[in-house]
Design a protein around this motif. Structure first.
Motif, PDB file in Angstrom:
ATOM      1  N   VAL A   1     -26.761 -20.252  11.705  1.00 54.00           N
ATOM      2  CA  VAL A   1     -25.387 -19.789  11.897  1.00 54.00           C
ATOM      3  C   VAL A   1     -25.223 -18.427  11.232  1.00 54.00           C
ATOM      4  O   VAL A   1     -25.970 -18.062  10.322  1.00 54.00           O
ATOM      5  N   SER A   2     -24.243 -17.680  11.700  1.00 56.50           N
ATOM      6  CA  SER A   2     -23.876 -16.401  11.085  1.00 56.50           C
ATOM      7  C   SER A   2     -22.631 -16.637  10.242  1.00 56.50           C
ATOM      8  O   SER A   2     -21.555 -16.911  10.780  1.00 56.50           O
ATOM      9  N   VAL A   3     -22.797 -16.551   8.926  1.00 58.45           N
ATOM     10  CA  VAL A   3     -21.727 -16.905   7.994  1.00 58.45           C
ATOM     11  C   VAL A   3     -21.092 -15.638   7.422  1.00 58.45           C
ATOM     12  O   VAL A   3     -21.788 -14.820   6.814  1.00 58.45           O
ATOM     13  N   PRO A   4     -19.780 -15.445   7.602  1.00 58.14           N
ATOM     14  CA  PRO A   4     -19.120 -14.290   6.972  1.00 58.14           C
ATOM     15  C   PRO A   4     -19.169 -14.420   5.453  1.00 58.14           C
ATOM     16  O   PRO A   4     -18.885 -15.478   4.900  1.00 58.14           O
TER      17      PRO A   4
ATOM     18  N   PRO B   1     -11.001 -19.761   7.977  1.00 61.72           N
ATOM     19  CA  PRO B   1     -12.373 -20.247   8.136  1.00 61.72           C
ATOM     20  C   PRO B   1     -13.256 -19.863   6.948  1.00 61.72           C
ATOM     21  O   PRO B   1     -13.441 -18.690   6.647  1.00 61.72           O
ATOM     22  N   GLY B   2     -13.759 -20.862   6.239  1.00 58.61           N
ATOM     23  CA  GLY B   2     -14.693 -20.629   5.150  1.00 58.61           C
ATOM     24  C   GLY B   2     -14.094 -20.309   3.800  1.00 58.61           C
ATOM     25  O   GLY B   2     -14.828 -20.160   2.827  1.00 58.61           O
ATOM     26  N   ARG B   3     -12.764 -20.235   3.674  1.00 54.13           N
ATOM     27  CA  ARG B   3     -12.187 -19.886   2.373  1.00 54.13           C
ATOM     28  C   ARG B   3     -10.762 -20.421   2.246  1.00 54.13           C
ATOM     29  O   ARG B   3     -10.062 -20.615   3.242  1.00 54.13           O
ATOM     30  N   VAL B   4     -10.359 -20.647   1.005  1.00 54.60           N
ATOM     31  CA  VAL B   4      -9.023 -21.146   0.702  1.00 54.60           C
ATOM     32  C   VAL B   4      -8.109 -19.971   0.383  1.00 54.60           C
ATOM     33  O   VAL B   4      -8.469 -19.072  -0.377  1.00 54.60           O
ATOM     34  N   LEU B   5      -6.911 -19.998   0.958  1.00 56.06           N
ATOM     35  CA  LEU B   5      -5.926 -18.948   0.707  1.00 56.06           C
ATOM     36  C   LEU B   5      -4.922 -19.358  -0.365  1.00 56.06           C
ATOM     37  O   LEU B   5      -4.537 -18.544  -1.203  1.00 56.06           O
TER      38      LEU B   5
END
Length: 279
Positions: A72-75, A199-203
């Motif tokens: 996968v390509s992960v930011p 996607p991928g992180r908590v705000l």
């Protein structure tokens, strides 16, 4: 007797020729082998699925192991391009349905990367696991789903109810999750924890606190009967995430990067308290 000398002389000559040419032949063979492997650099990670049974003095036990690989390509925050990552996901289950889920990650670049230790490895108690299209690794245990980051394997949040997902624009996907307050928050009147994530992180994370301990306990006990909903309310400034409760609804306006606690609408006797995001 005289006729044997030519044979002996020929044997001596053949021996001398072999003596001098053998090192040349060996060296040539080694050079050809080296030339054949020149430029070849290969590394392999293996490990598949298996099912085993064991008879322990009349007691039959079994174990199921499922292993899958994904690229996968992960930011990555601070990096200009997504990081191509090889993920190895493994779920092990026993007879009682309980087991462990693990995730390991390697860079996809050169074969030498696969010979290195993984970028991260996590292993948790769970009975199932999956990779989401939201750059999260999801595990499940006892009805609770838990999200981990594909960037570093860190725990991000828990979800006891289905996610509320929506988009502000085509490339601005957001999700809201709700989990029952754990013992630490419950001891202070906490009922539920809201998580707002990209996607991928908590705000943002916040806990719903109820002042009356008896009322708080009743709400925690019935939390699984409700669902998060999301809609547009112009009176509150746009997109809203709502938690319907028997004593009233909690409505929180959201923007692409924040949950606006200042404009939130909560029933009397309740309040929202921000939780510091770590990591």
């Amino acid at each position: 007797m005289r006729s044997t000398w030519p044979f002996i002389a020929g044997a001596i000559v053949a021996g001398l020729v072999t003596l001098f040419t053998l090192p040349i032949l060996v060296a040539t063979g080694l050079i050809m082998m080296a030339a054949g492997s020149f430029g070849r650099n290969e590394a392999t990670l293996s490990g598949g699925s298996a099912y085993s049974m064991r008879d322990e003095r009349g007691r039959i036990t079994s174990k199921l192991v499922n292993t899958t690989y994904s690229v996968v390509s992960v930011p990555i925050t601070g990096e200009p391009r997504p990081r191509r990552t090889l993920l190895r996901q493994r779920v092990t289950l026993g007879d009682n349905g309980e087991g462990r889920a693990s995730l390991s990650a390697w860079l996809v670049g050169a074969p030498s990367e696969l010979r290195k230790p993984p970028l991260f490895h996590l292993s948790v108690v769970a009975h199932s696991a999956s990779l989401g299209d939201d750059f999260l690794f999801w595990t499940e245990k006892g009805g609770r789903r838990t999200a981990y980051s594909l960037a570093n394997g860190d725990w991000l949040f828990d979800a006891d109810l289905p996610l509320a997902t929506f988009s502000f624009e085509a490339e601005t996907r957001r999700m809201a999750a709700l989990s029952q307050a754990d013992e630490e928050y419950a001891s202070k009147g906490g009922v539920a924890v809201f998580t707002y994530a990209a996607p991928g992180r908590v705000l943002k994370r916040m806990v719903l606190v109820v002042d009356d301990p008896i009322r708080a306990g009743m709400l925690r006990a019935t939390l699984s009967a409700t669902r998060l909903v999301t809609y547009t309310d112009e009176a509150l400034g746009g997109r809203v995430v709502e938690l319907p409760l028997g004593s009233g609804a909690v409505r929180i306006p959201v923007t692409p990067n924040d949950m606006d606690i200042r404009r939130a609408v909560v029933p009397p006797g309740m309040r929202l308290v921000p939780i510091q995001i770590w990591g």
